[in-house]
Design a protein around this motif. Structure first.
Motif, mmCIF file in Angstrom:
data_model
loop_
_atom_site.group_PDB
_atom_site.id
_atom_site.type_symbol
_atom_site.label_atom_id
_atom_site.label_comp_id
_atom_site.label_asym_id
_atom_site.label_seq_id
_atom_site.Cartn_x
_atom_site.Cartn_y
_atom_site.Cartn_z
ATOM 1 N N GLY A 149 0.818 -1.213 0.000
ATOM 2 C CA GLY A 149 0.000 0.000 0.000
ATOM 3 C C GLY A 149 0.847 1.256 0.000
ATOM 4 N N THR A 150 1.976 1.212 0.682
ATOM 5 C CA THR A 150 2.859 2.380 0.741
ATOM 6 C C THR A 150 3.433 2.691 -0.634
ATOM 7 N N VAL A 151 3.832 1.657 -1.345
ATOM 8 C CA VAL A 151 4.356 1.856 -2.704
ATOM 9 C C VAL A 151 3.272 2.453 -3.596
ATOM 10 N N TRP A 152 2.046 1.927 -3.505
ATOM 11 C CA TRP A 152 0.948 2.452 -4.324
ATOM 12 C C TRP A 152 0.604 3.892 -3.956
ATOM 13 N N LEU A 153 0.689 4.232 -2.670
ATOM 14 C CA LEU A 153 0.450 5.612 -2.259
ATOM 15 C C LEU A 153 1.504 6.541 -2.862
ATOM 16 N N GLY A 154 2.761 6.114 -2.844
ATOM 17 C CA GLY A 154 3.831 6.888 -3.468
ATOM 18 C C GLY A 154 3.623 7.047 -4.965
ATOM 19 N N ILE A 155 3.224 5.965 -5.623
ATOM 20 C CA ILE A 155 2.958 6.016 -7.060
ATOM 21 C C ILE A 155 1.795 6.960 -7.350
ATOM 22 N N GLY A 156 0.759 6.906 -6.519
ATOM 23 C CA GLY A 156 -0.390 7.801 -6.696
ATOM 24 C C GLY A 156 0.009 9.264 -6.572
ATOM 25 N N CYS A 157 0.833 9.572 -5.577
ATOM 26 C CA CYS A 157 1.309 10.953 -5.425
ATOM 27 C C CYS A 157 2.150 11.378 -6.619
ATOM 28 N N MET A 158 2.971 10.469 -7.124
ATOM 29 C CA MET A 158 3.797 10.798 -8.284
ATOM 30 C C MET A 158 2.937 11.003 -9.534
ATOM 31 N N LEU A 159 1.853 10.232 -9.654
ATOM 32 C CA LEU A 159 0.933 10.443 -10.775
ATOM 33 C C LEU A 159 0.240 11.802 -10.662
ATOM 34 N N LEU A 160 -0.161 12.182 -9.458
ATOM 35 C CA LEU A 160 -0.766 13.509 -9.258
ATOM 36 C C LEU A 160 0.235 14.615 -9.566
#
Length: 117
Positions: free
Chosen positions: A62-73
């Protein structure tokens, strides 16, 4: 009929809001992604099974996906702000991310601190 042209003041306000969001999402996204990958540990590339296990752990974090989501934003904000502001204006702001990531890493992740407590 005249085309609707946004006022200069509204465009400036929108630009600064997106620049701020871009800096925030980029800095936090990089830091969270680092935290997620360090929590997983090093990925073993010695066998095919070890590689698949590393991939599985990476994509279920989940932490990796949260980081990826922030990078996409960050990327969406970057693209939007580049659509109405000059590159020479946007890039110095995005460079602030390079200064904030080590600062967040030091404060939040303890990077660069001595482990001898």
């Amino acid at each position: 009929m005249e085309p609707i042209i946004p006022s200069t003041r509204a465009l400036k306000a929108k630009t600064y809001v997106l620049l701020s969001l871009m800096i925030i999402f980029g800095s936090i996204g990089n830091t969270i992604l680092d935290k997620g990958m360090k929590a997983l540990g090093s990925i073993d590339f010695s066998t095919r099974a070890a590689i698949w296990q590393g991939v599985f752990h990476t994509f279920t974090s989940g932490t990796v996906w949260l980081g990826i989501g922030c990078m996409l934003l960050f990327m969406v904000c970057h693209m939007l702000v580049l659509s109405w502001a000059d590159y020479s204006f946007v890039m110095p702001f995005s460079a602030l991310t390079y200064a904030l990531v080590p600062l967040l890493g030091y404060i939040w992740l303890g990077d660069g601190r001595s482990n001898n407590s």
